[in-house]
Design a protein around this motif. Structure first.
Motif, PDB file in Angstrom:
ATOM      1  N   LEU A  83       0.929   7.186   4.824  1.00  0.00           N
ATOM      2  CA  LEU A  83       0.514   8.380   4.936  1.00  0.00           C
ATOM      3  C   LEU A  83      -0.925   8.432   4.981  1.00  0.00           C
ATOM      4  O   LEU A  83      -1.480   9.519   5.787  1.00  0.00           O
ATOM      5  N   ARG A  84      -1.775   7.681   4.432  1.00  0.00           N
ATOM      6  CA  ARG A  84      -3.219   7.730   4.677  1.00  0.00           C
ATOM      7  C   ARG A  84      -3.707   7.009   5.976  1.00  0.00           C
ATOM      8  O   ARG A  84      -4.379   7.605   6.303  1.00  0.00           O
ATOM      9  N   VAL A  85      -3.012   5.950   6.422  1.00  0.00           N
ATOM     10  CA  VAL A  85      -3.511   5.454   7.575  1.00  0.00           C
ATOM     11  C   VAL A  85      -2.770   5.610   8.873  1.00  0.00           C
ATOM     12  O   VAL A  85      -3.358   5.420   9.980  1.00  0.00           O
ATOM     13  N   ARG A  86      -1.441   5.750   8.768  1.00  0.00           N
ATOM     14  CA  ARG A  86      -0.433   6.042   9.759  1.00  0.00           C
ATOM     15  C   ARG A  86      -0.342   5.056  10.689  1.00  0.00           C
ATOM     16  O   ARG A  86      -0.556   4.910  12.147  1.00  0.00           O
ATOM     17  N   ASN A  87      -0.282   3.693  10.077  1.00  0.00           N
ATOM     18  CA  ASN A  87       0.010   2.379  11.025  1.00  0.00           C
ATOM     19  C   ASN A  87       0.804   1.752  10.220  1.00  0.00           C
ATOM     20  O   ASN A  87       1.004   1.383   9.056  1.00  0.00           O
ATOM     21  N   ILE A  88       2.166   1.389  10.873  1.00  0.00           N
ATOM     22  CA  ILE A  88       3.245   0.937  10.230  1.00  0.00           C
ATOM     23  C   ILE A  88       3.142  -0.579  10.148  1.00  0.00           C
ATOM     24  O   ILE A  88       3.536  -1.090   9.022  1.00  0.00           O
ATOM     25  N   LEU A  89       2.309  -1.361  10.689  1.00  0.00           N
ATOM     26  CA  LEU A  89       1.962  -2.597  10.368  1.00  0.00           C
ATOM     27  C   LEU A  89       1.086  -2.872   9.007  1.00  0.00           C
ATOM     28  O   LEU A  89       1.468  -3.653   8.517  1.00  0.00           O
ATOM     29  N   PHE A  90       0.238  -1.909   9.079  1.00  0.00           N
ATOM     30  CA  PHE A  90      -0.767  -1.949   7.746  1.00  0.00           C
ATOM     31  C   PHE A  90       0.329  -1.350   6.729  1.00  0.00           C
ATOM     32  O   PHE A  90       0.245  -2.226   5.359  1.00  0.00           O
ATOM     33  N   MET A  91       1.282  -0.858   6.716  1.00  0.00           N
ATOM     34  CA  MET A  91       2.265  -0.243   5.967  1.00  0.00           C
ATOM     35  C   MET A  91       2.745  -1.446   5.202  1.00  0.00           C
ATOM     36  O   MET A  91       3.216  -1.741   4.089  1.00  0.00           O
ATOM     37  N   ILE A  92       3.451  -2.269   6.247  1.00  0.00           N
ATOM     38  CA  ILE A  92       4.090  -3.431   5.850  1.00  0.00           C
ATOM     39  C   ILE A  92       3.356  -4.312   5.195  1.00  0.00           C
ATOM     40  O   ILE A  92       3.880  -5.125   4.249  1.00  0.00           O
ATOM     41  N   ALA A  93       2.164  -4.707   5.486  1.00  0.00           N
ATOM     42  CA  ALA A  93       1.344  -5.630   5.268  1.00  0.00           C
ATOM     43  C   ALA A  93       0.869  -5.335   3.579  1.00  0.00           C
ATOM     44  O   ALA A  93       1.026  -6.262   2.637  1.00  0.00           O
ATOM     45  N   VAL A  94       0.707  -3.975   3.050  1.00  0.00           N
ATOM     46  CA  VAL A  94       0.340  -3.574   2.080  1.00  0.00           C
ATOM     47  C   VAL A  94       1.631  -3.395   1.001  1.00  0.00           C
ATOM     48  O   VAL A  94       1.477  -3.981  -0.004  1.00  0.00           O
ATOM     49  N   GLY A  95       2.626  -3.065   1.491  1.00  0.00           N
ATOM     50  CA  GLY A  95       4.102  -3.265   0.900  1.00  0.00           C
ATOM     51  C   GLY A  95       4.210  -4.531   0.283  1.00  0.00           C
ATOM     52  O   GLY A  95       4.621  -5.100  -0.670  1.00  0.00           O
ATOM     53  N   MET A  96       3.948  -5.573   1.164  1.00  0.00           N
ATOM     54  CA  MET A  96       4.448  -7.009   1.104  1.00  0.00           C
ATOM     55  C   MET A  96       3.521  -7.513  -0.049  1.00  0.00           C
ATOM     56  O   MET A  96       3.841  -8.177  -0.768  1.00  0.00           O
ATOM     57  N   ALA A  97       1.996  -7.156   0.107  1.00  0.00           N
ATOM     58  CA  ALA A  97       1.270  -7.770  -0.702  1.00  0.00           C
ATOM     59  C   ALA A  97       1.402  -7.227  -2.109  1.00  0.00           C
ATOM     60  O   ALA A  97       1.267  -7.864  -3.092  1.00  0.00           O
ATOM     61  N   VAL A  98       1.715  -6.094  -2.198  1.00  0.00           N
ATOM     62  CA  VAL A  98       2.123  -5.321  -3.460  1.00  0.00           C
ATOM     63  C   VAL A  98       3.225  -5.887  -4.019  1.00  0.00           C
ATOM     64  O   VAL A  98       3.201  -6.383  -5.372  1.00  0.00           O
ATOM     65  N   LEU A  99       4.136  -6.028  -3.160  1.00  0.00           N
ATOM     66  CA  LEU A  99       5.782  -6.823  -3.724  1.00  0.00           C
ATOM     67  C   LEU A  99       5.114  -8.189  -4.139  1.00  0.00           C
ATOM     68  O   LEU A  99       5.743  -8.341  -5.390  1.00  0.00           O
ATOM     69  N   TRP A 100       4.649  -8.998  -3.573  1.00  0.00           N
ATOM     70  CA  TRP A 100       4.367 -10.247  -3.915  1.00  0.00           C
ATOM     71  C   TRP A 100       3.215 -10.210  -5.158  1.00  0.00           C
ATOM     72  O   TRP A 100       3.526 -11.032  -6.078  1.00  0.00           O
ATOM     73  N   LEU A 101       2.184  -9.332  -5.313  1.00  0.00           N
ATOM     74  CA  LEU A 101       1.507  -9.152  -6.379  1.00  0.00           C
ATOM     75  C   LEU A 101       2.413  -8.927  -7.780  1.00  0.00           C
ATOM     76  O   LEU A 101       2.245  -9.750  -8.786  1.00  0.00           O
TER      77      LEU A 101
END
Length: 106
Positions: A83-101
């Motif tokens: 919702l902040r950036v409107r970039n699906i690749l960024f969303m996937i990267a952030v989601g995976m980083a948070v999940l791994w963390l």
């Protein structure tokens, strides 16, 4: 089942997969897509991603509430990032980083 039977099944399934996947690439010029279908195909990646993510967030048995685990919080953070950036690749990267963390921490 004999080895010959299994080999025949593998070959036939390979041919079927080739025809369904490459059929439009070979014959697409003869069967153009309508604008409605082309517009609808834009949503295919989002639908595929939803089909992968949502089952891990929802309960498998009736009457249970969704589990608030690492997947849920990663999905919420990823949605907010989108919702902040409107970039699906960024969303996937952030989601995976948070999940791994979260999985590493807990």
């Amino acid at each position: 089942m004999s080895d010959t039977y299994i080999a025949i099944i593998i070959v036939l399934m390979g041919i079927g997969s080739l025809l369904t996947r490459a059929g439009y690439l070979m014959l697409g010029q003869y069967f153009p897509l309508s604008k409605t279908v082309s517009r609808g195909l834009r949503y295919a990646p989002v639908a595929a991603l939803t089909a992968i993510v949502v089952p891990s967030l929802l309960p498998w048995t009736m009457g249970e509430w969704p589990q608030l685990g690492a997947e849920f919080f990663a999905a919420v953070v990823a949605a907010l990032a989108f919702l902040r950036v409107r970039n699906i690749l960024f969303m996937i990267a952030v989601g995976m980083a948070v999940l791994w963390l979260l999985r590493w921490i807990f």
